[in-house]
Design a protein around this motif. Sequence first.
Motif, PDB file in Angstrom:
ATOM      1  N   LEU A  63       0.820  -1.203   0.000  1.00 59.95           N
ATOM      2  CA  LEU A  63       0.000   0.000   0.000  1.00 59.95           C
ATOM      3  C   LEU A  63       0.857   1.257   0.000  1.00 59.95           C
ATOM      4  N   SER A  64       0.374   2.289  -0.666  1.00 57.63           N
ATOM      5  CA  SER A  64       1.010   3.602  -0.595  1.00 57.63           C
ATOM      6  C   SER A  64       0.610   4.271   0.718  1.00 57.63           C
ATOM      7  N   TYR A  65       1.259   5.384   1.033  1.00 61.62           N
ATOM      8  CA  TYR A  65       0.925   6.113   2.262  1.00 61.62           C
ATOM      9  C   TYR A  65      -0.535   6.559   2.216  1.00 61.62           C
ATOM     10  N   ALA A  66      -0.995   7.047   1.057  1.00 56.54           N
ATOM     11  CA  ALA A  66      -2.386   7.488   0.938  1.00 56.54           C
ATOM     12  C   ALA A  66      -3.344   6.328   1.158  1.00 56.54           C
ATOM     13  N   GLU A  67      -3.005   5.161   0.635  1.00 56.58           N
ATOM     14  CA  GLU A  67      -3.863   3.989   0.809  1.00 56.58           C
ATOM     15  C   GLU A  67      -3.872   3.517   2.260  1.00 56.58           C
ATOM     16  N   VAL A  68      -2.755   3.682   2.945  1.00 57.22           N
ATOM     17  CA  VAL A  68      -2.707   3.336   4.366  1.00 57.22           C
ATOM     18  C   VAL A  68      -3.642   4.251   5.161  1.00 57.22           C
TER      19      VAL A  68
ATOM     20  N   ALA B 211       0.470  12.750   1.659  1.00 53.30           N
ATOM     21  CA  ALA B 211      -0.332  11.528   1.625  1.00 53.30           C
ATOM     22  C   ALA B 211      -1.816  11.834   1.820  1.00 53.30           C
ATOM     23  N   PHE B 212      -2.137  12.748   2.732  1.00 52.76           N
ATOM     24  CA  PHE B 212      -3.537  13.125   2.923  1.00 52.76           C
ATOM     25  C   PHE B 212      -4.090  13.782   1.661  1.00 52.76           C
TER      26      PHE B 212
ATOM     27  N   ALA C 150      -3.045  13.188  -1.396  1.00 58.68           N
ATOM     28  CA  ALA C 150      -3.201  12.126  -2.391  1.00 58.68           C
ATOM     29  C   ALA C 150      -4.432  11.277  -2.106  1.00 58.68           C
ATOM     30  N   ALA C 151      -4.782  11.151  -0.826  1.00 67.57           N
ATOM     31  CA  ALA C 151      -5.958  10.373  -0.438  1.00 67.57           C
ATOM     32  C   ALA C 151      -7.239  11.186  -0.548  1.00 67.57           C
ATOM     33  N   ALA C 152      -7.106  12.469  -0.920  1.00 70.35           N
ATOM     34  CA  ALA C 152      -8.253  13.376  -1.032  1.00 70.35           C
ATOM     35  C   ALA C 152      -8.990  13.497   0.295  1.00 70.35           C
ATOM     36  N   LEU C 153      -8.211  13.570   1.367  1.00 72.81           N
ATOM     37  CA  LEU C 153      -8.777  13.695   2.702  1.00 72.81           C
ATOM     38  C   LEU C 153      -8.130  14.857   3.432  1.00 72.81           C
ATOM     39  N   VAL C 154      -8.835  15.383   4.401  1.00 72.00           N
ATOM     40  CA  VAL C 154      -8.300  16.445   5.250  1.00 72.00           C
ATOM     41  C   VAL C 154      -7.720  15.819   6.505  1.00 72.00           C
ATOM     42  N   ASP C 155      -6.509  16.203   6.850  1.00 74.47           N
ATOM     43  CA  ASP C 155      -5.860  15.663   8.044  1.00 74.47           C
ATOM     44  C   ASP C 155      -6.598  16.175   9.278  1.00 74.47           C
TER      45      ASP C 155
END
Length: 257
Positions: free
Chosen positions: A180-185, A222-223, A225-230
């Motif tokens: 898994l990539s960091y974003a996928e993790v 990574a956040f 890339a994951a399209a998420l807000v930390d």
Amino acid sequence: MTPMVVMSGGGIKGAAAAGRYAKDHDLVLLHVNYGQVSAPREISALESLAPTFPRAKVLRIALPHFIQLQRSPTETTAQPGSRARPLTGGTEPASGVSPAVLRGLMPMVLSVGVQGALRVGSPTVAIGLMRSCDATHLGLPGLESATDQRREFLHAFNIMLETALRPRAPVRLEAPLMDLSYAEVIQLAVRFRVPLEKTWTCDGLGTQACGECDACKARSQAFAAAALVDPAATTVAAAQAKGPGVVATSRSPGTPR
């Protein structure tokens, strides 16, 4: 339930790995302090995360000899009782050991994990090794773009364990996040309902993450890339908006650990 040792530094990777096994195992979240500046913040984050997983316990191991081994032969040995100067806001430099300069750190840390597994009766040691950004933690700083040898490393380590521990106490190393990539993790951690605002990723010791170290930058990317807000970043921002002297309630923004 069968015990399961999960190596964790209070960060996202260790928390995601813990989430992977939490349903079927009694987790032992093992933290290794090898002299890194961020160790107190990692432990604080890990203790905050532990209640997230049913029946999870925190096991803390210190390896103070690492500081001595990484000193220059001509460097004066620190006086007994001396301590590294802490960061005051996540930006002030501090003395201590960085994983980036510790060649061979991973085998030593994993050996501690194996001893922890033997102590609690766990047949497995899980580590949050992921697809990227792990050359440093394998003790190969500067070789991030070199040939991927993580599978060979894990296979060789397990052969060593099989040889050293046979026949009475078999222990194996697992890396459930390795593909898994960091974003996928991060996405996996969200799926496991890990409170990411409680994780600590910064290499510093401030009351909030510095945002400038390599670990903080990797987390931010990574956040994105994951399209998420930390959530840690939003928690800190909300506290700052309330005025000076207000500290985020989680007190643990977020080391790729």
